[in-house]
Scaffold this active site. Structure first.
Site, mmCIF file in Angstrom:
data_model
loop_
_atom_site.group_PDB
_atom_site.id
_atom_site.type_symbol
_atom_site.label_atom_id
_atom_site.label_comp_id
_atom_site.label_asym_id
_atom_site.label_seq_id
_atom_site.Cartn_x
_atom_site.Cartn_y
_atom_site.Cartn_z
ATOM 1 N N ASP A 129 36.331 32.268 50.685
ATOM 2 C CA ASP A 129 37.285 32.360 49.577
ATOM 3 C C ASP A 129 38.323 31.240 49.523
ATOM 4 O O ASP A 129 39.253 31.323 48.734
ATOM 5 C CB ASP A 129 38.028 33.702 49.648
ATOM 6 C CG ASP A 129 37.132 34.864 49.311
ATOM 7 O OD1 ASP A 129 36.062 34.653 48.713
ATOM 8 O OD2 ASP A 129 37.507 36.003 49.650
ATOM 9 N N SER A 171 31.136 40.634 43.241
ATOM 10 C CA SER A 171 31.183 39.795 44.440
ATOM 11 C C SER A 171 31.029 40.580 45.739
ATOM 12 O O SER A 171 30.732 40.001 46.768
ATOM 13 C CB SER A 171 32.482 38.988 44.484
ATOM 14 O OG SER A 171 33.589 39.842 44.655
ATOM 15 N N HIS A 179 37.622 41.710 49.162
ATOM 16 C CA HIS A 179 36.612 40.967 49.931
ATOM 17 C C HIS A 179 36.665 41.355 51.400
ATOM 18 O O HIS A 179 37.609 41.982 51.861
ATOM 19 C CB HIS A 179 36.791 39.458 49.763
ATOM 20 C CG HIS A 179 36.241 38.939 48.471
ATOM 21 N ND1 HIS A 179 36.407 37.638 48.079
ATOM 22 C CD2 HIS A 179 35.520 39.525 47.486
ATOM 23 C CE1 HIS A 179 35.824 37.453 46.908
ATOM 24 N NE2 HIS A 179 35.281 38.595 46.529
#
Length: 189
Positions: free
Chosen positions: A132, A64, A106
């Site tokens: 998210d 990701s 992230h």
């Protein structure tokens, strides 16, 4: 039954050496093994103190965050300036969602600062199409500082693949740990 297996992996002679050891030598080998395990734990706890992070080293488990980080990259985290340095857009953070054990790596895409000083932020994986919010706990729209495990400060590419492989194949993990443990116990130097 165990003898042919030890011969197969080349530890038959070492096993014979263990059988010839007296109690004092065997105790010394067990203590040596305990010292290695204790040293590893002390290093981990020392890193926790120095970095102010509950998990100073994490492995990227998914794609990701590509192309910034790839699956298997090892990240070094810190939190030592946690209170004095605000979290900024573009910063890569590792956070934990309530009810989930595995932290997520992230990038911060939006920061919301209130007049009372509270800061909330939104994250997104570089390789993901949406933010998210779908990953957060039910009803949670923003992350807070308490959710942050650490901030990414450095990385080593692909070193964490060993961890991923051992988690994907748990039997391999136990075999490798057993062989390493036997090696430490059986090695006399």
């Amino acid at each position: 039954m165990i003898r042919p297996l030890l011969d197969l992996v080349g530890l038959g002679k070492s096993f014979d050496d263990v059988l010839r050891m007296d109690k004092r030598q065997l105790l010394f080998q067990v203590l040596n093994f305990g010292m290695i395990v204790s040293s590893a734990l002390m290093i981990w706890k020392g890193l926790m103190v120095v970095t102010h992070s509950e998990s100073p080293i994490v492995v990227v488990l998914s794609g990701s965050m590509e192309p910034a980080f790839f699956r298997g990259d090892l990240l070094f985290l810190t939190n030592y300036r946690y209170r004095s340095e605000p979290i900024r857009v573009g910063e890569i953070v590792v956070f934990r969602i309530k009810g989930r054990d595995i932290p997520i790596v992230h990038r911060v895409i939006k920061v919301h600062e209130k007049a009372d000083g509270t800061v909330k932020f939104l994250t997104k994986g570089d390789n993901n199409q949406v933010d998210d919010r779908g990953l957060y706990a039910p009803g949670q729209m923003w992350l807070e500082r308490d959710d942050v495990v650490g901030r990414a400060r450095g990385f080593v590419p692909h070193v964490g693949m060993v961890t991923i492989i051992m988690n994907d194949y748990p039997k391999l993990k136990y075999v490798l740990l057993g062989v390493l443990g036997l090696f430490v116990l059986l090695h006399r130097e």
